[in-house]
Design an enzyme around this catalytic site. Structure first.
Site, PDB file in Angstrom:
ATOM      1  N   TYR A  15      74.616 103.694  84.085  1.00  0.00           N
ATOM      2  CA  TYR A  15      75.755 102.529  83.928  1.00  0.00           C
ATOM      3  C   TYR A  15      76.636 102.408  85.105  1.00  0.00           C
ATOM      4  O   TYR A  15      77.446 101.611  84.999  1.00  0.00           O
ATOM      5  CB  TYR A  15      76.547 102.904  82.863  1.00  0.00           C
ATOM      6  CG  TYR A  15      75.687 102.821  81.438  1.00  0.00           C
ATOM      7  CD1 TYR A  15      75.363 101.573  80.826  1.00  0.00           C
ATOM      8  CD2 TYR A  15      75.196 103.988  80.599  1.00  0.00           C
ATOM      9  CE1 TYR A  15      74.692 101.532  79.622  1.00  0.00           C
ATOM     10  CE2 TYR A  15      74.508 104.021  79.543  1.00  0.00           C
ATOM     11  CZ  TYR A  15      74.007 102.702  79.021  1.00  0.00           C
ATOM     12  OH  TYR A  15      73.454 102.735  78.115  1.00  0.00           O
ATOM     13  N   HIS A  20      80.252  96.331  83.268  1.00  0.00           N
ATOM     14  CA  HIS A  20      81.147  97.139  82.258  1.00  0.00           C
ATOM     15  C   HIS A  20      82.203  98.114  82.853  1.00  0.00           C
ATOM     16  O   HIS A  20      82.902  98.595  82.100  1.00  0.00           O
ATOM     17  CB  HIS A  20      80.464  97.561  81.080  1.00  0.00           C
ATOM     18  CG  HIS A  20      80.751  97.005  79.658  1.00  0.00           C
ATOM     19  ND1 HIS A  20      81.841  96.147  79.542  1.00  0.00           N
ATOM     20  CD2 HIS A  20      80.314  97.317  78.600  1.00  0.00           C
ATOM     21  CE1 HIS A  20      82.096  95.967  78.141  1.00  0.00           C
ATOM     22  NE2 HIS A  20      81.403  96.853  77.538  1.00  0.00           N
ATOM     23  N   PHE A  65      81.208 106.467  75.403  1.00  0.00           N
ATOM     24  CA  PHE A  65      80.823 105.061  75.618  1.00  0.00           C
ATOM     25  C   PHE A  65      81.873 104.188  75.291  1.00  0.00           C
ATOM     26  O   PHE A  65      82.750 104.589  74.474  1.00  0.00           O
ATOM     27  CB  PHE A  65      79.529 104.907  74.639  1.00  0.00           C
ATOM     28  CG  PHE A  65      78.145 105.597  75.337  1.00  0.00           C
ATOM     29  CD1 PHE A  65      77.600 104.651  76.240  1.00  0.00           C
ATOM     30  CD2 PHE A  65      78.052 106.885  75.370  1.00  0.00           C
ATOM     31  CE1 PHE A  65      76.554 105.294  76.927  1.00  0.00           C
ATOM     32  CE2 PHE A  65      76.913 107.555  75.952  1.00  0.00           C
ATOM     33  CZ  PHE A  65      76.049 106.810  76.515  1.00  0.00           C
ATOM     34  N   ASN A  67      82.401 101.708  73.308  1.00  0.00           N
ATOM     35  CA  ASN A  67      82.641 101.156  71.995  1.00  0.00           C
ATOM     36  C   ASN A  67      83.629 102.526  71.050  1.00  0.00           C
ATOM     37  O   ASN A  67      83.974 102.176  69.930  1.00  0.00           O
ATOM     38  CB  ASN A  67      81.601 100.758  71.207  1.00  0.00           C
ATOM     39  CG  ASN A  67      80.713  99.698  71.492  1.00  0.00           C
ATOM     40  OD1 ASN A  67      81.384  99.006  72.526  1.00  0.00           O
ATOM     41  ND2 ASN A  67      79.633  99.382  71.039  1.00  0.00           N
ATOM     42  N   ASP A  92      87.098  95.730  82.283  1.00  0.00           N
ATOM     43  CA  ASP A  92      86.393  94.514  82.664  1.00  0.00           C
ATOM     44  C   ASP A  92      86.621  93.178  81.909  1.00  0.00           C
ATOM     45  O   ASP A  92      87.121  93.470  80.708  1.00  0.00           O
ATOM     46  CB  ASP A  92      84.976  94.544  82.805  1.00  0.00           C
ATOM     47  CG  ASP A  92      84.315  94.947  81.438  1.00  0.00           C
ATOM     48  OD1 ASP A  92      84.580  96.004  80.713  1.00  0.00           O
ATOM     49  OD2 ASP A  92      83.597  94.148  80.737  1.00  0.00           O
ATOM     50  N   ASN A 113      85.052  95.496  72.714  1.00  0.00           N
ATOM     51  CA  ASN A 113      84.839  96.301  72.013  1.00  0.00           C
ATOM     52  C   ASN A 113      85.491  97.808  72.485  1.00  0.00           C
ATOM     53  O   ASN A 113      86.020  98.513  71.599  1.00  0.00           O
ATOM     54  CB  ASN A 113      83.449  96.737  71.761  1.00  0.00           C
ATOM     55  CG  ASN A 113      82.461  95.766  71.150  1.00  0.00           C
ATOM     56  OD1 ASN A 113      83.191  95.150  70.230  1.00  0.00           O
ATOM     57  ND2 ASN A 113      81.389  95.493  71.405  1.00  0.00           N
TER      58      ASN A 113
END
Length: 187
Positions: A15, A20, A65, A67, A92, A113
């Protein structure tokens, strides 16, 4: 007065270069500019550090993460007794094109989220947000696929420019001059 700056993203090399992770890019640049090395801290579920501007400011990059970002933010806020209004969350933002950066005080999650979970864990949306534009997907590309993809070279340069603009205003923002920073960034 901001006492905690949180940069949102997803952990792991898969990632690192995704849109993100704009919040991680910001927090890493901020830490590097102040000679701060972020270290993993399990009780805060993230990478943490501190810098001294006008006052000590804690830095956090949650490793939960996106969320589940609220778990890390709430843990650090509780430990250091930091109220939501003294937290700046950097994330973001789909609603702004690459290169655009905006400040927002309070408000909803706008479908993000990470913000949704932070609001749920803190029981408040009363924190500052530094919104780094990443643009919207073209055509029929799903939003989830878009935010989890790497930006083009030109978009990445524009996002980096937005981060630099925000960093240039940070001392003023941390001193509580939110309106002045809005006037500088929202042009």
């Amino acid at each position: 007065m901001v006492r905690l700056i949180v940069g949102l993203g997803n952990p792991g090399p898969a990632y690192d270069r995704t849109r993100h992770n704009a919040g991680f890019w910001f927090i890493d640049r901020l830490a590097a500019a102040h000679g701060c090395v972020l270290r993993e801290e399990s009780r805060f579920h993230g990478r943490v550090g501190a810098i001294n501007l006008t006052e000590p400011v804690h830095l956090l990059a949650p490793l939960t993460f996106m969320n589940r970002s609220g778990l890390a933010v709430a843990a650090m806020a509780r430990f250091y007794k930091i109220a939501p209004e003294h937290i700046l969350v950097v994330h973001d933002e789909l609603d702004f094109g690459p290169g655009v950066v905006r400040i927002k005080r309070d408000g909803g999650h706008g479908g993000h989220n990470g913000l949704r979970d932070i609001m749920a864990q803190l029981g408040s949306g009363g924190f500052l947000r530094l919104r780094i534009g990443i643009g919207r997907p073209a055509g029929s590309m799903a939003v989830a696929d878009y935010v989890l993809a790497a930006p083009s070279v030109s978009d990445r340069q524009a996002i980096s420019g937005a981060i630099e603009k925000a960093l240039a205003c940070l001392s003023e923002l941390l001193a509580g001059h939110v309106e002045q920073v809005m006037n500088r960034l929202h042009v």
